[in-house]
Enzyme design. Structure first.
Site, mmCIF file in Angstrom:
data_model
loop_
_atom_site.group_PDB
_atom_site.id
_atom_site.type_symbol
_atom_site.label_atom_id
_atom_site.label_comp_id
_atom_site.label_asym_id
_atom_site.label_seq_id
_atom_site.Cartn_x
_atom_site.Cartn_y
_atom_site.Cartn_z
ATOM 1 N N SER A 16 0.834 -1.212 0.000
ATOM 2 C CA SER A 16 0.000 0.000 0.000
ATOM 3 C C SER A 16 0.869 1.264 0.000
ATOM 4 O O SER A 16 0.515 2.263 -0.623
ATOM 5 C CB SER A 16 -0.981 0.005 1.177
ATOM 6 O OG SER A 16 -0.306 0.159 2.399
ATOM 7 N N MET A 93 10.233 -7.107 4.750
ATOM 8 C CA MET A 93 10.325 -7.678 6.092
ATOM 9 C C MET A 93 11.540 -8.594 6.226
ATOM 10 O O MET A 93 11.421 -9.792 6.492
ATOM 11 C CB MET A 93 9.029 -8.412 6.436
ATOM 12 C CG MET A 93 7.798 -7.525 6.332
ATOM 13 S SD MET A 93 7.916 -5.991 7.287
ATOM 14 C CE MET A 93 7.433 -6.609 8.885
ATOM 15 N N ILE A 95 15.688 -8.664 7.785
ATOM 16 C CA ILE A 95 16.816 -8.017 8.456
ATOM 17 C C ILE A 95 17.948 -7.957 7.444
ATOM 18 O O ILE A 95 18.204 -8.933 6.732
ATOM 19 C CB ILE A 95 17.210 -8.801 9.719
ATOM 20 C CG1 ILE A 95 16.084 -8.664 10.744
ATOM 21 C CG2 ILE A 95 18.547 -8.323 10.271
ATOM 22 C CD1 ILE A 95 16.286 -9.465 12.009
ATOM 23 N N LEU A 96 18.595 -6.816 7.349
ATOM 24 C CA LEU A 96 19.598 -6.607 6.304
ATOM 25 C C LEU A 96 21.005 -6.726 6.891
ATOM 26 O O LEU A 96 21.261 -6.260 8.003
ATOM 27 C CB LEU A 96 19.408 -5.218 5.691
ATOM 28 C CG LEU A 96 18.008 -4.969 5.111
ATOM 29 C CD1 LEU A 96 17.810 -3.489 4.807
ATOM 30 C CD2 LEU A 96 17.794 -5.814 3.870
ATOM 31 N N ASN A 110 13.433 3.777 5.099
ATOM 32 C CA ASN A 110 12.485 2.769 5.576
ATOM 33 C C ASN A 110 11.333 3.476 6.272
ATOM 34 O O ASN A 110 11.511 4.564 6.829
ATOM 35 C CB ASN A 110 13.174 1.832 6.576
ATOM 36 C CG ASN A 110 12.249 0.721 7.055
ATOM 37 O OD1 ASN A 110 11.499 0.145 6.253
ATOM 38 N ND2 ASN A 110 12.279 0.423 8.337
ATOM 39 N N HIS A 112 8.561 2.743 9.315
ATOM 40 C CA HIS A 112 8.344 1.819 10.432
ATOM 41 C C HIS A 112 7.082 2.254 11.181
ATOM 42 O O HIS A 112 6.910 3.445 11.466
ATOM 43 C CB HIS A 112 9.560 1.828 11.359
ATOM 44 C CG HIS A 112 9.439 0.823 12.454
ATOM 45 N ND1 HIS A 112 9.592 -0.534 12.240
ATOM 46 C CD2 HIS A 112 9.128 0.964 13.771
ATOM 47 C CE1 HIS A 112 9.402 -1.178 13.386
ATOM 48 N NE2 HIS A 112 9.112 -0.292 14.326
ATOM 49 N N SER A 139 7.166 6.342 11.506
ATOM 50 C CA SER A 139 8.408 7.091 11.325
ATOM 51 C C SER A 139 9.059 6.703 9.995
ATOM 52 O O SER A 139 9.069 5.519 9.638
ATOM 53 C CB SER A 139 9.416 6.738 12.431
ATOM 54 O OG SER A 139 8.858 6.840 13.711
ATOM 55 N N THR A 144 20.297 2.364 8.773
ATOM 56 C CA THR A 144 21.667 2.130 9.244
ATOM 57 C C THR A 144 21.721 0.686 9.761
ATOM 58 O O THR A 144 20.672 0.053 9.907
ATOM 59 C CB THR A 144 22.041 3.135 10.364
ATOM 60 O OG1 THR A 144 21.074 3.031 11.396
ATOM 61 C CG2 THR A 144 22.109 4.567 9.843
ATOM 62 N N ASP A 148 15.974 -0.674 12.692
ATOM 63 C CA ASP A 148 15.013 0.390 13.024
ATOM 64 C C ASP A 148 15.616 1.479 13.915
ATOM 65 O O ASP A 148 14.904 2.087 14.723
ATOM 66 C CB ASP A 148 13.758 -0.200 13.711
ATOM 67 C CG ASP A 148 13.038 -1.204 12.825
ATOM 68 O OD1 ASP A 148 13.078 -1.036 11.595
ATOM 69 O OD2 ASP A 148 12.448 -2.155 13.367
HETATM 70 C C1 GAR Z 1 3.751 -0.934 6.766
HETATM 71 O O1 GAR Z 1 2.822 -0.701 7.778
HETATM 72 C C2 GAR Z 1 5.156 -0.640 7.247
HETATM 73 O O2 GAR Z 1 5.184 0.363 8.195
HETATM 74 C C3 GAR Z 1 5.550 -1.961 7.840
HETATM 75 O O3 GAR Z 1 5.013 -2.918 6.973
HETATM 76 C C4 GAR Z 1 3.802 -2.413 6.420
HETATM 77 C C5 GAR Z 1 3.797 -2.669 4.947
HETATM 78 O O4 GAR Z 1 2.558 -2.310 4.408
HETATM 79 N N1 GAR Z 1 6.962 -2.086 7.919
HETATM 80 C C6 GAR Z 1 7.600 -2.628 8.936
HETATM 81 O O5 GAR Z 1 7.030 -3.125 9.879
HETATM 82 C C7 GAR Z 1 9.105 -2.608 8.819
HETATM 83 N N2 GAR Z 1 9.711 -2.874 10.070
HETATM 84 P P1 GAR Z 1 2.376 -2.158 2.848
HETATM 85 O O6 GAR Z 1 2.984 -3.403 2.210
HETATM 86 O O7 GAR Z 1 0.886 -2.116 2.666
HETATM 87 O O8 GAR Z 1 3.072 -0.896 2.414
#
Ligand code: GAR
Length: 224
Positions: A16, A93, A95-96, A110, A112, A139, A144, A148
């Protein structure tokens, strides 16, 4: 930048946030060219969104690699083939590895779903509810090596309502994600945002605190 900023977006799921970037680039509000969307999961719905918009898609499954480092090297090769100016993690999703993160230092963002530094990692909405917080949010940060924990550029806050559950809270936060991610990407694409040796520079000034966006505020790049 004289040419539109070349962006590679990495996803794992619904996409999204990717869709918001696609829409804004298409209607001219975001000066970027999304040159590729890469997913580690073949079933990520975001791949369909990208294909619908005519964007090149690639799937690179982590299951095909023995180690994180090997996967990240293959991922970097895919990314670099697109010669991007910016790498956007949009629900990627994974870890890099440190090497991967350092390779894109200052040019990887990113989003978060928490008010960092609160709730790094997973299940942020559940954890905010369990902690009894009255405010939650999202956020955008430079990536880095520590998960997060990179410098935060912009945040949006939402109230936590008495009858909220994880789903309703996640929905409200995502609404704000779709506002602040394009904003940060636009700043980068316009050459207004960069990561300097001492921290984030926005319009040439060191950002001492993340920019705070109110949920109901008109944003500079939003139509009136
Ligand atoms: C989002 O809410 C984003 O903040 C989260 O994954 C979702 C992806 O939604 N990211 C994390 O949790 C990264 N640590 P989307 O695929 O609909 O954009």
């Amino acid at each position: 930048m004289s040419r539109p900023c070349r962006v590679v977006v990495l996803i794992s799921g619904s996409g999204s946030n990717l869709q918001t970037l696609i829409d804004r680039a298409a209607d001219g509000r975001l000066p970027i060219h999304i040159v590729a969307v890469i997913s580690n999961r073949a079933d990520a719905y975001g791949l369909k969104r990208a294909a619908r918009a005519g964007i090149t898609t690639r799937v690179l499954s982590h299951r095909d690699y023995d180690s994180r480092e090997q996967y990240d090297e293959a991922l970097a090769a895919l990314i670099d083939a697109q010669e991007p100016d910016l790498v956007v993690l949009a629900g990627f999703m994974r870890i890099l590895s440190q090497g991967f993160v350092n390779r894109y230092h200052g040019r990887m963002l990113n989003i978060h779903p928490s008010l960092l530094p609160l709730f790094r990692g997973l299940h942020t909405h559940r954890r905010a509810l369990e902690a009894g917080h009255t405010e939650h949010g999202c956020s955008v940060h430079f990536v880095t090596p520590d998960l997060d924990a990179g410098p935060v550029i912009v945040q949006a806050r939402v109230p936590v309502l008495a009858d909220d559950d994880e789903t309703s809270l996640a929905r409200r936060v995502q609404g704000q994600e779709h506002r602040i991610y394009p904003l940060a990407v636009a700043w980068f694409a316009q050459g207004r945002l960069r990561l300097g040796p001492d921290g984030i520079l926005l319009d040439g000034h060191l950002l001492r605190e993340p920019v705070q966006v109110r949920p109901d505020e008109d944003l500079p790049d939003e139509p009136a």
